[in-house]
Every structure is written in structure tokens, then in C-alpha cells.
Design a protein around this motif. Structure first.
Motif: not given
Length: 509
Positions: A28-53
Motif C-alpha cells: 500500500a506504500c507510495t512508489q517513493e517509499v518502495l524505491e527507497d526501500y529497494v535501494t537500501v535493501a538492494g545495496r545490503e543484498l549486494m554487499r551480502q552476495i559479495m561477502q559470501d563470495q
């Protein structure tokens, strides 16, 4: 470890992210909230992928029987689990690797995995350093820190930003020693080879000033504070500036013109004037606060000789008339046995003509007419006639030769300038041969390289920091960043890794 479990933490984080995106609040959130969340969480996901590798690599790293350093000492002991931090564009990760040690005391450890991964010696990864260089070269350090944090989430202090820039600029001068390829030399055959230089001041901290400037500033300080002035902003710069020399070398196809193309007098001349002018091509600009004018001009000639090693092209030198620069140019050309044609910037000549007209005419229309007539006469190759006319104007006002400077200072300066530069005012010949007659290229370089970045309000620079930013801006403006970054990376690898071992290692792809 089971290969299937290598990226278990990354999969868990990905599933958590998807679950969060599917919950009712996010749906139910706005697109702005969605994009902010995906940006921050996506960056943390990429960091975790790099750490696992990286963790998987650490687990799979094979122990070597021995490692011999450049000091000749053999390291036979191996310890797993030695960890170092690495700040990347997606966050901080830990790199675990084997440390090879020697029983002897005071012998440093070696980490082969660092060489195989081509890790930098400092905390910051090369992609993060690359982002820092672009931001710090284009804006203030505070702005750069903010831009890097917004783009990568990494908080880097201004001192660390400058340290990264200084290290990144270390190989720029060596990078430009290589000659251009044969195809570029053939493409420029028959074109003019234009050299130009200028200088402008940069506000420095006292330690960054040249010795003479610092001594003058100290003497001024001992004399007491300056009196109040409406021009305080200009007065307070005394004893604070160090001159940066900027040089440019470029190719230009000749474009034949006449004085009427530059300053048409009639409607017919304006109708038929040729508006095309020689255009700079393959421009290469360099700037320095550390090197002297003589050293920069010598480097400019080196650069020109790399473009025209057999000196088959016409060399044109465009300057604003600075006597010191002219002397160094003539000395350098004479030392190398190179013929150069020196042309004084026509715009600077116009400025002196306007100053003379201000002393001679009280109204703007009369000044405009007089300047137009004098400028056209000079373009037609009759600078001596203009000097004679200006002297006649001075005599007509009943001024004695020895008193003109005090009563008509701008007129006297114009006369002295035109007399001194007359050998370089052959604009009729320059136009007939298609040469450029203005220093717009170097003036624009000075404005962009120095005024737009180093001369911002309130800035005072250390010599090391200002030189690094200036070198980086010039290199980026030349369009050479990608090639230089690869070159710099190879040299950094040799300094940080190759030089520490007797073995050779293959850099990871």
C-alpha cells in the motif's frame, strides 16, 4: 562447505526482502517509499552476495608450502583467518585469507590472496576510489562526500577523500609520456600545431606559497593590519596566491580569413564575412601549481614534439603577452632548434585599445568608433600606425613624454604594450595563412580547471591537495580517465603486490 550453502546468507536476505515487499504495508506504500526501500535493501543484498563470495574464496584458498618475499626471506608458516576490511560501493566487507609468516622477528606477513585479488593497500576498493575521484574533482570535498554517501551509502571524511585523490593522481605525469599512435600522427599531417599557455592564481595556505610570496606576506603582516576598504575582498588576497600554469597543445586545420571577417566595417562586409575559424582538435591540456613556468613550457614542447617528432608542421604559439612566458618560450624553442611563430591574443590587444580610448574620449560612442578603427588597422598589419596615432593624440593634448604616464596612464600602458608586442602582431599574415589569433582555448581551460573548482569562495588549498585535484581535472577533461585508471591500476599492483614477492601471481579475472 557444501557448494549449495555458499550463498545461503544471500538467499536468506533475498527471501526476507521479497517477504517485506509482499506484506500489506509495502503493497500500500507510495512508489517513493518502495524505491527507497529497494535501494537500501538492494545495496545490503549486494554487499551480502559479495561477502559470501569472498568467504567461499577464503575457504577454498590453497595453502602454499612456502612464500618468498622480495626481501629474500622465506615464509613457511601459514595461518588462516587473517581478516582485513574493504570498503566497497555496496558496503563494507571482510576479506579473510592465509597469512604467510616467518619465524624470524621483524619480518612482515605476506598475504598471497591480496595479490591474487589485486586488493588495494588502503581501505577503499578501486571502484569506490574511482567514484571518489570523479566527485572530488568536480565539486568541493563536502559535496563529494555527500554525493558518494548518497550513491554508495559509504561515509568518507574529507581528509580521506583528499588522500584518495592524491594517491589517484600519482601516475598522471608518467601516463602522458607515451607518444600518440601512428594513425593520430598521420591524421594531423598538414594541420597547424598550436601551443598555448596561461597562468592564474590559487588561494593557498601559508605552507603552500612560494618562498618569495610567503616572505612578502610575512612582511605585510608585520607592517600591521590593512586599512578599511570597500574592496576588502580583493585586498585580502595579497600574499595568499600561488600561480598555476596551464598549457594546451592541439591540432587545427588552417582557415584563411581577412580583417573584414573579424571586424567588418560595412553592411556588405558583414553580409559576406566568413564566420568559420580554426577549430581545436585533439586538444590536450596540462596544469600544475608545483612546476615552474619554465618546467611547464618545457613539458609543453615535449608534448608538441611527440605529436610532430620530425617538425614538419607549422608550430603556432598563442599567448596573452606575459613577458616571462614569452622569454621562456623563446628560450625553449632556441634550445631545441625549433622555429615557432608567436601570436599575441587579439582579445588582449582589444582590452588595451579600450583602455587607451577611455583616456582619450569621454563618451562611449566615440570610444567604440575609435577602438573599432584601431583594431581594424592592427588586423590589417599596421600596428605601428596605431602606435603613432596614439602618440599623436598624447602630444595633441600638450603632454610631455615624461609626464604622460601620470596624466594618461591607460593610454601610456597601451602604447607601451603595442610597442613591445609589435613583432607578434602580424595578424594580416596570420589570417592569410589560416592561423588562429585568439587564446580562447587556453582561457577556457583556465576557467574550467582552476576558477570553477580551485577558486571557489573561501577555499584555501595545500599544495599537495591542489596539485592532485588540478591534475585529475585536466586528465578527465582530456577524456583520458578510463585509459589512465587502467594504467594507474597496473602500476599500483606492481608497487603493492609484485614488488613484495619473488614469485609472480595471476590476478583474478
Amino acid at each position: 562447505m557444501d557448494p549449495a550453502d555458499t550463498f545461503a546468507a544471500s538467499r536468506t536476505r533475498m527471501e526476507e526482502m521479497l517477504a517485506r515487499l509482499s506484506d500489506p504495508l509495502m503493497m500500500a506504500c507510495t512508489q517513493e517509499v518502495l524505491e527507497d526501500y529497494v535501494t537500501v535493501a538492494g545495496r545490503e543484498l549486494m554487499r551480502q552476495i559479495m561477502q559470501d563470495q569472498l568467504d567461499a574464496r577464503a575457504t577454498a584458498e590453497e595453502r602454499r608450502r612456502e612464500v618468498t618475499g622480495a626481501d629474500g626471506v622465506m615464509r613457511t608458516r601459514a595461518e588462516r583467518g587473517h581478516v582485513r576490511l574493504l570498503a566497497t560501493t555496496v558496503g563494507r566487507v571482510e576479506v579473510s585469507r592465509i597469512a604467510y609468516r616467518s619465524p624470524a622477528s621483524k619480518v612482515g606477513n605476506l598475504h598471497v590472496a591480496d595479490a591474487e585479488l589485486a586488493l588495494p593497500a588502503q581501505l577503499y576498493s578501486r571502484p569506490l576510489q574511482r567514484a571518489v575521484v570523479h566527485e572530488a574533482a568536480s565539486g568541493s570535498l563536502r559535496q563529494a562526500a555527500g554525493a558518494v554517501q548518497r550513491a554508495t551509502g559509504q561515509m568518507i571524511g574529507t581528509r580521506q577523500l583528499m588522500e584518495i585523490c592524491v594517491r589517484a593522481a600519482a601516475d598522471i605525469n608518467a601516463f602522458y609520456v607515451a607518444p600518440p599512435d601512428a594513425a593520430a600522427l598521420r591524421a594531423a599531417a598538414g594541420e597547424l600545431l598550436v601551443l598555448s599557455c596561461d597562468a592564474t592564481g590559487v588561494n593557498m595556505i601559508p605552507a603552500g606559497l612560494r618562498e618569495a610570496t610567503r616572505a612578502a606576506a610575512e612582511a605585510q603582516a608585520q607592517a600591521g593590519p590593512q586599512p578599511p576598504s570597500a574592496q576588502l575582498a580583493d585586498r585580502e588576497r595579497g600574499g595568499r596566491r600561488r600561480m598555476a600554469t596551464v598549457t594546451a597543445v592541439y591540432d587545427a586545420a588552417p582557415v584563411v580569413r581577412t580583417a573584414a571577417d573579424i571586424l567588418p566595417r560595412t553592411a556588405a562586409e558583414r553580409e559576406t564575412r566568413r564566420r568559420e575559424a580554426p577549430r581545436a582538435r585533439q586538444r590536450e591540456v596540462h596544469a600544475s601549481l608545483q612546476l615552474t613556468t619554465a618546467e611547464m613550457i618545457a613539458a609543453m614542447f615535449d608534448q608538441a614534439e611527440r605529436r610532430d617528432p620530425e617538425q614538419r608542421r607549422r608550430w603556432i604559439v598563442l599567448v596573452d603577452g606575459n613577458n616571462h612566458q614569452l622569454e621562456r618560450i623563446r628560450d625553449e624553442a632556441g634550445r631545441r632548434g625549433i622555429h615557432v611563430d608567436v601570436v599575441i591574443d587579439f582579445v588582449h590587444v582589444l582590452e588595451y585599445l579600450w583602455k587607451a580610448a577611455e583616456d582619450l574620449h569621454p563618451t562611449l560612442p566615440a570610444r567604440q568608433t575609435h577602438v573599432a578603427d584601431m583594431a581594424r588597422t592592427i588586423l590589417e598589419g599596421h600596428a605601428s600606425r596605431v602606435v603613432a596615432d596614439l602618440n599623436a593624440h598624447a602630444r595633441a593634448r600638450g603632454l610631455q613624454e615624461d609626464s604622460r604616464s601620470a596624466q594618461l596612464p591607460r593610454l601610456q600602458r597601451a602604447i607601451a604594450y603595442l610597442k613591445a608586442k609589435q613583432p607578434c602582431l602580424g595578424y594580416d599574415l596570420a589570417l592569410a595563412l589560416g592561423w588562429p589569433i585568439a587564446t580562447g582555448v587556453i582561457e577556457g581551460c583556465c576557467r574550467y580547471l582552476i576558477k570553477d573548482r580551485l577558486d571557489v569562495t573561501g577555499a584555501r588549498w595545500s599544495l599537495t591537495g591542489a596539485e592532485a585535484v588540478l591534475l585529475l581535472r585536466a586528465m578527465i577533461d582530456n577524456g583520458d580517465f578510463d585509459a589512465y585508471w587502467e594504467y594507474h591500476g597496473r602500476l599500483e599492483y606492481e608497487r603493492q603486490h609484485t614488488a613484495r614477492y619473488q614469485q609472480d601471481f595471476v590476478v583474478a579475472a
